[in-house]
Design an enzyme around this catalytic site. Sequence first.
Site, PDB file in Angstrom:
ATOM      1  N   ARG A 188      43.671  38.777  68.718  1.00 44.14           N
ATOM      2  CA  ARG A 188      43.716  39.828  67.708  1.00 44.14           C
ATOM      3  C   ARG A 188      44.406  41.062  68.285  1.00 44.14           C
ATOM      4  NH1 ARG A 188      37.387  41.955  67.181  1.00 44.14           N
ATOM      5  NH2 ARG A 188      37.143  42.493  69.363  1.00 44.14           N
ATOM      6  N   GLU A 242      38.469  49.794  65.906  1.00 45.10           N
ATOM      7  CA  GLU A 242      38.500  50.074  67.336  1.00 45.10           C
ATOM      8  C   GLU A 242      39.941  50.140  67.849  1.00 45.10           C
ATOM      9  OE1 GLU A 242      35.999  47.413  69.553  1.00 45.10           O
ATOM     10  OE2 GLU A 242      34.196  48.467  68.930  1.00 45.10           O
ATOM     11  N   GLU A 289      28.768  50.009  64.778  1.00 49.11           N
ATOM     12  CA  GLU A 289      28.492  48.669  65.316  1.00 49.11           C
ATOM     13  C   GLU A 289      27.562  48.772  66.502  1.00 49.11           C
ATOM     14  OE1 GLU A 289      31.801  46.361  66.727  1.00 49.11           O
ATOM     15  OE2 GLU A 289      33.032  46.824  64.992  1.00 49.11           O
ATOM     16  N   GLU A 347      34.017  34.526  68.528  1.00 48.71           N
ATOM     17  CA  GLU A 347      32.753  35.273  68.608  1.00 48.71           C
ATOM     18  C   GLU A 347      31.564  34.477  68.081  1.00 48.71           C
ATOM     19  OE1 GLU A 347      34.042  39.841  68.893  1.00 48.71           O
ATOM     20  OE2 GLU A 347      34.145  39.046  66.856  1.00 48.71           O
ATOM     21  N   HIS A 362      28.227  35.382  69.576  1.00 47.79           N
ATOM     22  CA  HIS A 362      27.781  36.782  69.467  1.00 47.79           C
ATOM     23  C   HIS A 362      26.638  36.819  68.461  1.00 47.79           C
ATOM     24  CE1 HIS A 362      27.910  41.108  68.780  1.00 47.79           C
ATOM     25  NE2 HIS A 362      28.860  41.240  69.686  1.00 47.79           N
TER      26      HIS A 362
HETATM   27  C1  GAL Z   1      33.782  45.212  68.777  1.00 45.63           C
HETATM   28  C2  GAL Z   1      34.658  44.820  67.611  1.00 45.63           C
HETATM   29  C3  GAL Z   1      34.013  43.764  66.743  1.00 45.63           C
HETATM   30  C4  GAL Z   1      33.417  42.677  67.603  1.00 45.63           C
HETATM   31  C5  GAL Z   1      32.426  43.297  68.556  1.00 45.63           C
HETATM   32  C6  GAL Z   1      31.742  42.291  69.443  1.00 45.63           C
HETATM   33  O1  GAL Z   1      34.550  45.641  69.837  1.00 45.63           O
HETATM   34  O2  GAL Z   1      34.961  45.938  66.810  1.00 45.63           O
HETATM   35  O3  GAL Z   1      34.991  43.233  65.879  1.00 45.63           O
HETATM   36  O4  GAL Z   1      34.434  42.037  68.306  1.00 45.63           O
HETATM   37  O5  GAL Z   1      33.093  44.194  69.390  1.00 45.63           O
HETATM   38  O6  GAL Z   1      30.851  42.910  70.347  1.00 45.63           O
END
Ligand code: GAL
Length: 672
Positions: free
Chosen positions: A113, A152, A308, A356, A359
Site C-alpha cells: 500500500r 497516516e 485508531e 492484516e 491484527h
Molecule cells: C495503521 C493504519 C491502519 C492499520 C493499522 C494496523 O498504521 O492506519 O490501516 O494498518 O496501522 O495497526
Amino acid sequence: MPSYPPTRSALCFGGDYNPEQWSSDVWRADVALMREARVNLVTVGVFSWARLAPRPDRYEFGWLDEIMDLLAEHGIGVDLATATASPPPWFSEKYPESLPVDRDGRRLWYGSRQAYCPSSPAYREAALDLVSRLADRYGQHPALVLWHVNNEYGCHVARCYCDQSAAAFREWLRARHGDLDALNEAWGTGFWSQSYGDWSQILPPRATPTTNNPGQELDFRRFSSDALLELFRAEREVLHHVTPGVPVTTNLMAGLTSAFDYWRWAPELDLVSNDHYILAADPHSEIGLAFASDLTRGLAGGSWLLMEHSTSAVNWQPRNAAKAPGQLLRNSLGHVARGSDGALFFQWRASRAGAEKWHSAMLPHAGTDTKVWREIRSLGEVLHRLGEVAGSTVDADVALLLDYPSGWAQEAAAQPSVDMDCFAEIRRWHAALWRAGITADLAHPSADLTRYRAVLVPSLYLVSDADATNLKSYVDKGGTVLVGAYSGIVDECDRVRLGGYPGAFTDLLGVVIEEFFPLLEGECVALSDGGTGTVWTEAGRATTATVLVSHADPPVAGSPAVTRNAFGAGTAWYCGTRLAEPDLARLLHDVCERAGVEPVLAGAGAVDPRLEAVRRRHPDGTTYLFLINHAGHAVHVPATGTDLTTGDDVGAGVTIPAGGVAVLRNDVGKEE
Ligand code: GAL
C-alpha cells in the site's frame, strides 16, 4: 446521529469499517452488532480506491451508497475516507513514474500500500479527481459527519528521492531561500567543494560516498513533511469547497513517528485525530501511550480524537502480544483522560485475508462469544456514560518543548555522540513526570508559554532567534525554565552559534561551555551531590548562575552539571549532562516544586506510582478525575465525587481494583 465536534453529550466510539472485504450479506449483521456495542462513528473507505474505481474512467459507487444508507438508517455517523491512501494497480501500471524511490535509488513497487511519490503530478491529479467525485456524491448524505483525508500520510514512504521529488524540492528551496547565494550560505557549501551554480544541480540527499550536507538533509526533511502536507491541503480544499460545513481530518501518528513536523500540520486540520499502538515489548507502554496523547493534545491545542488503536494484538511487531483482560479499557480511557473525545479502533471486523489478518479487531475471527467482544461492549457502555466529558480540556501546568526539525538536525550523521537522541530524551523527561503524577502538555518553542508554571526543554539543539527570544521573555516575566544539555547550539540552518555553548541560551542560563566531552557507550560519571551523569559531559563555567551540582570526575571535574540562574523576574535552570533516572526525577521534582507545580493527586498522601491520575475540566468548573490503576494490586485514592463508570457516589475515597479504572465527576465548587 453524532455530529462533529461532539456536543457535550457524546464521546465517539467505533473504528475503521472496511465492508469491501466482505460480501453484502455480512453488512447487515455488522450494523446490528455496531448498534449492540453502541458504536456511533465508523471510518469507511480508507482503502477503497480499487473498489470505487476498478479501471481507469470506471467508477462504482453503488456498494458505498448502500453502506452509507445502511449506516444512516442505524444512526451511525460516517467519517468518510477519501480513499486516496493506496492507488490501485491499474494506476501504478499506467503511471510507473508515480512509484516512490528510496535513498539508494530503488523504486518501490505496488503490491502492498501507499506506493506513490508525494510529488507525483499524476497521483495528485487522480487523487483530487476521486475526492471531488466522493464530495459531490456524499456531501449531503445524512451519515456523513467527518471527512478522513488519505490515511497516516507518509507512514511507509516519508521521503521520496525520485526525479519528480527533486524538481519539487528545488521549487520548495527557491521559496525558502530565494536565490542560490542564500542557499549556498545556508548550507555552508563552501565546505567540501559543494557550491551550487545552477538550481538543476541540486538533488535530494541521495546515497553519496560519505556524510551528506547536513543543511541539505535538514531542508529535505522539512520539504518532505511539507510535500505530504501539501497533498492534504489540496484534498481539504476540494472538500471545503463542496461541503463547507463538514470538518476535515487526517489521522496523524504523533508519538509513533517523528518524521513529520506536526506543528505545521495540526493547524491545517479542522479536527486533530491521531493513531496510537502500544509496543508489546515495552513494560511501561501506558507511559508511551500517555506521551502520544499529551503530544496530540498539544498539537490540537485542546481536545482531539483517537482515530485508531487496537483492541488486542497488532501484527507488525516481532512478537505481537495480545492485551490482557482489562487492558483495552485502560488503554482507551488513557487516551480519553488526556483529551481524546472518543476511542476508535483499527478495525471493526477482523480480516479473513490479506496482510492484516492477524491484527485484532472489535469483532474477532471467533465472533461475539469472546473476551474482546465482551470488552468492546462494556467499553461502549462506559464511553456512553462518560459522554458529558466531551469537549472538556486537560489540566496541565507544565510544558515540555518539542521541535521536530531540531530533532532531525540532531539525527544527522557526524554529531558528537549518537547517544544524544532528542526525541528519546523528551520521552524520558515525560516519563519522569508521569511517574511523579504530573500532567504535561507538549508544546512548540514558539508557543505562548505564559499559562505554564514551568517549561521544560529536554533537548533543543536547533533553535531560531525568535524561539529563543520567546523562551527568554517567558522567564523574564517570571517563568521557570529547565534546559537540558546540547540545547541552543545551532540556528535554524544548523549553523553553530559562535562564542561559547549553548549559544542561544548562554545569557538566559548564565553559563558558558567551551568543549563537549561525550561519554563512551555505557560510561557513567560521578557528580558532586552523589548523583550520576550519563552519555554527555562538558567543560565550562558559570557566569551568573549558581552551580548546584558539579562534575566530580576528570577530565571535566569542577565544571557545572546543574545550575540555576535568576533571569529577569524568573528562574532558568540548566542541566549539562544526562542525569541517571533517580537524579533526573529529583531534579524535575525540585524544579516543579519551586515553580508551584503540583501532582494531580496533591495532598492525597502517598499514592501508588502506577496509579495514573489525570483531570479534565469544563469551562463551568466541572472536573473529571480519571484514575487508571496499572498496578497488580488495588489502590485506594482519597478523592470524592461521582464515579461515572458505575454511577456510585464516592464519599470517603475510592478503591480501584488491580487493573481497574474510575472517573470521578466533581461539580463546580465541589472539587476534592
Ligand atoms: C495503521 C493504519 C491502519 C492499520 C493499522 C494496523 O498504521 O492506519 O490501516 O494498518 O496501522 O495497526
